[in-house]
Scaffold this motif. Structure first.
Motif, mmCIF file in Angstrom:
data_model
loop_
_atom_site.group_PDB
_atom_site.id
_atom_site.type_symbol
_atom_site.label_atom_id
_atom_site.label_comp_id
_atom_site.label_asym_id
_atom_site.label_seq_id
_atom_site.Cartn_x
_atom_site.Cartn_y
_atom_site.Cartn_z
ATOM 1 N N LYS A 63 -20.104 26.357 -17.787
ATOM 2 C CA LYS A 63 -19.191 25.296 -17.360
ATOM 3 C C LYS A 63 -18.161 25.861 -16.374
ATOM 4 C CE LYS A 63 -16.127 21.862 -19.360
ATOM 5 N NZ LYS A 63 -15.388 21.543 -20.581
ATOM 6 N N LEU A 64 -17.713 27.067 -16.653
ATOM 7 C CA LEU A 64 -16.751 27.712 -15.751
ATOM 8 C C LEU A 64 -17.393 27.950 -14.391
ATOM 9 C CD1 LEU A 64 -14.049 29.083 -15.095
ATOM 10 C CD2 LEU A 64 -14.871 31.139 -16.228
ATOM 11 N N ARG A 65 -18.647 28.430 -14.408
ATOM 12 C CA ARG A 65 -19.346 28.685 -13.151
ATOM 13 C C ARG A 65 -19.442 27.399 -12.323
ATOM 14 N NH1 ARG A 65 -23.268 32.295 -11.605
ATOM 15 N NH2 ARG A 65 -24.001 32.860 -13.665
ATOM 16 N N GLU A 66 -19.827 26.313 -12.981
ATOM 17 C CA GLU A 66 -19.963 25.040 -12.262
ATOM 18 C C GLU A 66 -18.612 24.555 -11.734
ATOM 19 O OE1 GLU A 66 -21.836 22.357 -15.010
ATOM 20 O OE2 GLU A 66 -23.548 23.735 -15.197
ATOM 21 N N GLU B 125 0.819 -1.220 0.000
ATOM 22 C CA GLU B 125 0.000 0.000 0.000
ATOM 23 C C GLU B 125 0.845 1.259 0.000
ATOM 24 O OE1 GLU B 125 -4.001 -0.750 2.495
ATOM 25 O OE2 GLU B 125 -2.123 -1.045 3.551
ATOM 26 N N MET B 126 2.085 1.074 0.382
ATOM 27 C CA MET B 126 2.974 2.200 0.546
ATOM 28 C C MET B 126 3.353 2.765 -0.820
ATOM 29 S SD MET B 126 4.340 3.544 3.265
ATOM 30 C CE MET B 126 5.321 5.015 3.214
ATOM 31 N N THR B 127 2.597 3.730 -1.278
ATOM 32 C CA THR B 127 3.016 4.367 -2.516
ATOM 33 C C THR B 127 3.926 5.493 -2.087
ATOM 34 O OG1 THR B 127 1.170 5.867 -2.430
ATOM 35 C CG2 THR B 127 0.870 3.854 -3.700
ATOM 36 N N GLU B 128 4.639 6.049 -3.013
ATOM 37 C CA GLU B 128 5.537 7.133 -2.646
ATOM 38 C C GLU B 128 4.750 8.322 -2.140
ATOM 39 O OE1 GLU B 128 8.997 8.793 -3.942
ATOM 40 O OE2 GLU B 128 9.440 7.130 -5.308
ATOM 41 N N GLN B 129 5.215 8.879 -1.070
ATOM 42 C CA GLN B 129 4.648 10.097 -0.529
ATOM 43 C C GLN B 129 3.136 10.067 -0.399
ATOM 44 O OE1 GLN B 129 6.470 13.596 -2.035
ATOM 45 N NE2 GLN B 129 8.403 12.816 -1.287
ATOM 46 N N VAL B 130 2.679 9.248 0.529
ATOM 47 C CA VAL B 130 1.247 9.091 0.736
ATOM 48 C C VAL B 130 0.556 10.376 1.152
ATOM 49 C CG1 VAL B 130 0.567 6.728 1.162
ATOM 50 C CG2 VAL B 130 2.054 7.865 2.780
ATOM 51 N N LEU B 131 1.282 11.246 1.816
ATOM 52 C CA LEU B 131 0.611 12.435 2.330
ATOM 53 C C LEU B 131 0.244 13.434 1.236
ATOM 54 C CD1 LEU B 131 2.286 13.283 5.719
ATOM 55 C CD2 LEU B 131 0.042 12.331 5.294
ATOM 56 N N ASP B 132 1.069 13.495 0.207
ATOM 57 C CA ASP B 132 0.753 14.419 -0.881
ATOM 58 C C ASP B 132 -0.214 13.714 -1.819
ATOM 59 O OD1 ASP B 132 2.578 16.027 0.241
ATOM 60 O OD2 ASP B 132 4.079 15.852 -1.323
ATOM 61 N N ASN B 133 -1.505 13.806 -1.539
ATOM 62 C CA ASN B 133 -2.400 12.920 -2.271
ATOM 63 C C ASN B 133 -3.074 13.521 -3.494
ATOM 64 O OD1 ASN B 133 -4.083 14.553 -0.968
ATOM 65 N ND2 ASN B 133 -5.314 12.979 0.011
ATOM 66 N N MET B 134 -2.786 14.759 -3.793
ATOM 67 C CA MET B 134 -3.372 15.293 -5.021
ATOM 68 C C MET B 134 -2.348 15.229 -6.139
ATOM 69 S SD MET B 134 -5.258 18.577 -3.469
ATOM 70 C CE MET B 134 -5.436 19.449 -5.011
ATOM 71 N N ASP B 135 -2.799 14.917 -7.336
ATOM 72 C CA ASP B 135 -1.893 14.809 -8.484
ATOM 73 C C ASP B 135 -1.017 16.033 -8.619
ATOM 74 O OD1 ASP B 135 -2.695 12.385 -9.169
ATOM 75 O OD2 ASP B 135 -3.830 12.976 -10.955
ATOM 76 N N LEU B 136 -1.691 17.164 -8.532
ATOM 77 C CA LEU B 136 -1.003 18.424 -8.760
ATOM 78 C C LEU B 136 0.090 18.627 -7.720
ATOM 79 C CD1 LEU B 136 -1.851 20.388 -10.994
ATOM 80 C CD2 LEU B 136 -2.721 21.856 -9.205
ATOM 81 N N GLU B 137 -0.235 18.234 -6.485
ATOM 82 C CA GLU B 137 0.761 18.366 -5.431
ATOM 83 C C GLU B 137 1.971 17.531 -5.776
ATOM 84 O OE1 GLU B 137 -0.340 17.758 -1.445
ATOM 85 O OE2 GLU B 137 -2.282 18.709 -1.667
ATOM 86 N N PHE C 180 -11.077 20.326 -15.563
ATOM 87 C CA PHE C 180 -12.374 20.687 -16.115
ATOM 88 C C PHE C 180 -12.279 21.020 -17.597
ATOM 89 C CE2 PHE C 180 -12.402 21.645 -11.593
ATOM 90 C CZ PHE C 180 -13.539 20.972 -11.172
ATOM 91 N N ASP C 181 -11.071 20.877 -18.159
ATOM 92 C CA ASP C 181 -10.880 21.055 -19.585
ATOM 93 C C ASP C 181 -11.381 22.411 -20.072
ATOM 94 O OD1 ASP C 181 -10.017 20.267 -22.043
ATOM 95 O OD2 ASP C 181 -11.946 19.401 -22.612
ATOM 96 N N LEU C 182 -11.001 23.465 -19.351
ATOM 97 C CA LEU C 182 -11.448 24.802 -19.729
ATOM 98 C C LEU C 182 -10.270 25.622 -20.244
ATOM 99 C CD1 LEU C 182 -13.739 25.553 -16.689
ATOM 100 C CD2 LEU C 182 -14.458 25.778 -19.068
ATOM 101 N N ASP C 183 -10.478 26.299 -21.362
ATOM 102 C CA ASP C 183 -9.476 27.244 -21.839
ATOM 103 C C ASP C 183 -9.802 28.601 -21.262
ATOM 104 O OD1 ASP C 183 -7.531 26.071 -23.348
ATOM 105 O OD2 ASP C 183 -8.861 25.852 -25.086
ATOM 106 N N GLN D 18 -5.897 27.894 -11.541
ATOM 107 C CA GLN D 18 -5.986 28.048 -12.992
ATOM 108 C C GLN D 18 -5.634 26.742 -13.705
ATOM 109 O OE1 GLN D 18 -3.906 31.646 -13.934
ATOM 110 N NE2 GLN D 18 -4.165 31.244 -16.110
ATOM 111 N N GLU D 19 -4.597 26.088 -13.183
ATOM 112 C CA GLU D 19 -4.168 24.850 -13.798
ATOM 113 C C GLU D 19 -5.208 23.757 -13.619
ATOM 114 O OE1 GLU D 19 0.154 24.727 -13.182
ATOM 115 O OE2 GLU D 19 -0.140 22.552 -13.277
ATOM 116 N N ARG D 20 -5.822 23.730 -12.422
ATOM 117 C CA ARG D 20 -6.844 22.705 -12.182
ATOM 118 C C ARG D 20 -8.041 22.921 -13.081
ATOM 119 N NH1 ARG D 20 -8.117 21.574 -6.041
ATOM 120 N NH2 ARG D 20 -9.408 20.025 -7.078
ATOM 121 N N LEU D 21 -8.403 24.188 -13.296
ATOM 122 C CA LEU D 21 -9.546 24.476 -14.163
ATOM 123 C C LEU D 21 -9.266 23.983 -15.577
ATOM 124 C CD1 LEU D 21 -10.488 28.043 -12.916
ATOM 125 C CD2 LEU D 21 -11.948 26.015 -12.817
#
Ligand code: GTP
Length: 597
Positions: A311-314, A37-49, A361-364, A354-357
């Motif tokens: 879509k941006l609002r949502e 179960e031990m993946t690298e750096q379990v605490l940083d759990n968001m992709d972006l992180e 969410f595939d927004l330009d 901005q990057e997450r959007l």
């Protein structure tokens, strides 16, 4: 666990000094996760992180450790973010703990951010255990760094724990230090419930998950609780801990950390720093709360394709579910149409959202110039907060404007100090202090936040080849000679590029933007004038020459499939362009134009 066998701690470290690696080792050593179960750096759990290698959300892990005294201890690790933008999250994590591990890379030494976080921890009354990490590196100089910790921070480092989080050397020493050197929490199990809301986030299946630290009393499943500041009552559905997997427990008592769920729909309903009390037996006094997080940087976000507005609002609403520190409200721009004014904790926070959007969410998107919050004093005596250059009143109605200042601490090797001091004075900085520790300098400056939001970090990193570290705190408002600079393309105002600057910087910045736009806007069939102006006065001008006929001629003739491809390509390109009068400006031009060099 009896309360005297609980230890609550956080880890303070500069980015890259090895906090996540150490956390993973502690989890591994105490058997919180199997090797599989031990993946690298379990605490940083968001992709972006993971990608950016930074820790954003505070998280907690319960570790069970059998100490050398033969007793089982519960060690609650509270993860803290490492970047200055998230300093407010650090303060709430610290408030939930009694002690901190101060991790310093033995080959690098103390950095500016570490310093700021240590002072926060000392203020929170923490016992601090210095840890020297990366002693496996040939460049490690543990004795020198110990001395530095004593000189700069004033902490006794004689019994600092020397480790290598990478090889696993002396992880046991860290665990023993936690048990023997940190104090256990204090709390009364029989007093009415008081639990601190440390954090909250949205989970697709559970709804809002609230991270809590119990101070007094107990919290259990089925209990009716009340959020003291919000006043809302909820029935507790689940109580649990992270190991780091979520594991349900019956209840949590004094000194314990864990989570609850209570069928709450959005994180906006849960105020971080609030006190959770028993609805039937309410405590009278709240726990000391946290400073609320206030957005300090604002910018407009607009969909490139106007059809994406909903879509941006949502998407913004979804992001907000998980990030209560991010603010947004609808706004319109003459140039960009319908969009949102968004508030962030800092530039990194802005970039992440901005990057997450764009990614999730595939927004330009088009982002307008980031702006700080100014205080405009009108001649009528009214004072208003201004974070959109477009809302700046006519100069005739302005008595004076105040801008926010910060106090920045910069640590840098001697060799780069000159470049750093030049950068600070270019940005209207006022030196407060300059001291040396060995061959590292520590400069303290007061700087207008306005001069920092654009690209200060980037510049700092590049003039110091990455060796400078930086931390800041807000330091009040001061009157300033500020003007709005407008950008005109072929005589049409591009409101999204307007920005506010100090009069002394206006011409240089106006010129720099015009020069950049000259390269960023593709040539078109006619000549294009690019101008920067203060009111009606043009302060800089560039001209883009017209496309020559030969170049366009190439588009005609040739085989039909190539032509079709070209058309397809153009259509694609269109989506990423905005029309201003007759001129099309590519999306990439907006933020690029605003970065200075
Ligand atoms: P943020 O999550 O960005 O705050 O960074 P961090 O402080 O968590 O650092 P992290 O644990 O990600 O480690 C940074 C880098 O240092 C990684 O490449 C690690 O492999 C490396 N590292 C960590 N500990 C050691 C160590 O003891 N020795 C050596 N040689 N490298 C280490």
């Amino acid at each position: 666990t009896p309360i005297d066998r609980i230890r609550n701690f956080s880890i303070i470290a500069h980015i890259d000094h090895g906090k996540s690696t150490l956390a993973d080792r502690l989890i591994q050593a105490t058997g919180g996760l199997s090797a599989r179960e031990m993946t690298e750096q379990v605490l940083d759990n968001m992709d972006l992180e993971k990608e950016r290698g930074i820790t954003i959300k505070a998280q907690t892990v319960r570790l069970t450790y059998k100490a050398k005294d033969g007793l089982d201890y519960t060690l609650n690790l509270m993860d803290t973010p490492g970047h200055v933008d998230f300093a407010y999250e650090v303060s709430r994590s610290l408030a939930a703990c009694e002690g901190s591990l101060l991790v310093v890379d033995a080959s690098q030494g103390v950095e500016a951010q570490t310093l700021a976080n240590v002072y926060q921890a000392i203020e929170a009354g923490h016992e601090i255990v210095p840890i020297l990490n990366k002693v496996d590196l040939p460049a490690a100089e543990p004795e020198k760094v110990k001395q530095q910790i004593e000189d700069v921070i004033g902490l006794d480092a004689s019994d600092a724990v020397m480790i290598s989080a990478k090889t696993g050397l002396n992880i046991e020493g860290v665990l023993e230090a936690l048990v023997t050197r940190l104090p256990p929490p204090k709390g009364d199990p029989d007093a009415p419930l008081k639990a601190l809301v440390v954090d909250s986030w949205y989970d697709q299946y559970l709804g809002v998950v609230i991270l809590i630290r119990v101070k007094d009393g107990r919290i259990r499943r089925g209990q009716k609780v009340r959020m003291m500041a919000r006043g809302s009552a909820h029935s507790v559905e689940q109580v649990g801990v992270f190991t780091p997997r979520m594991v349900a427990v019956d209840d949590l008592g004094p000194g314990e950390m864990g989570y609850i769920t209570a069928a709450i729909k959005t994180v906006a309903d849960v105020a971080v720093g609030d006190t959770i009390i028993d609805d039937r037996n309410p405590a009278a006094e709240p726990l000391p709360g946290f400073k609320p997080s206030i957005p300090v940087v604002w910018c407009g976000l607009y969909p490139v394709d106007a059809d994406d507005f909903e879509k941006l609002r949502e998407s913004l609403a979804k992001l907000r579910l998980n990030d209560a520190s991010f603010h947004y409200e609808a706004e319109t721009s003459a140039a960009l149409g319908f969009g949102f004014r968004c508030g962030f904790l800092g530039l990194l926070h802005l970039e992440i959202i901005q990057e997450r959007l764009q990614r999730e969410f595939d927004l330009d998107l088009i982002a307008t110039a980031p702006s700080v919050v100014y205080r405009v004093h009108r001649t009528s005596g009214e004072v208003e907060e201004l974070h959109n250059p477009a809302d700046m009143p006519d100069p005739s109605q302005i008595d004076h404007i105040e801008e926010p200042w910060i106090k920045a601490t910069i640590m840098v090797p001697d060799d780069y100090l000159g470049a750093i001091l030049t950068l600070c004075s270019e940005r209207r900085g006022q030196q407060v202090d300059l001291t040396y520790v060995g061959n590292r300098a520590m400069a303290v400056y007061r700087l207008p936040l306005n001069e920092v939001v654009f690209d200060f970090y980037d510049r700092l990193k590049s003039v110091s080849r990455g060796y400078a570290s930086f931390d800041y705190q807000m330091d009040g408002y001061a009157e300033s000679d500020l003007v709005r600079i407008s950008i005109l393309v072929n005589g049409d105002l591009v409101d999204a590029l307007s920005f506010i600057a100090h009069r002394s910087q206006a011409e240089r910045r106006g010129r720099s933007i015009c020069e950049k736009l000259k390269d960023l806007i593709p040539r078109q069939l006619f000549k294009i004038a690019i101008q920067a102006a203060i009111g009606g006065r043009v302060i800089a001008r560039e001209t883009i020459g017209a496309l020559s006929k030969d170049v366009t001629a190439k588009c005609y003739g040739g085989d039909i499939s190539r032509k079709r491809k070209l058309l397809e390509k153009q259509k694609e390109g269109k989506k990423r362009m905005r029309q201003f009068g007759k001129v099309e400006i590519p999306q990439s031009a907006f933020l690029a134009a605003l970065k200075m060099d």
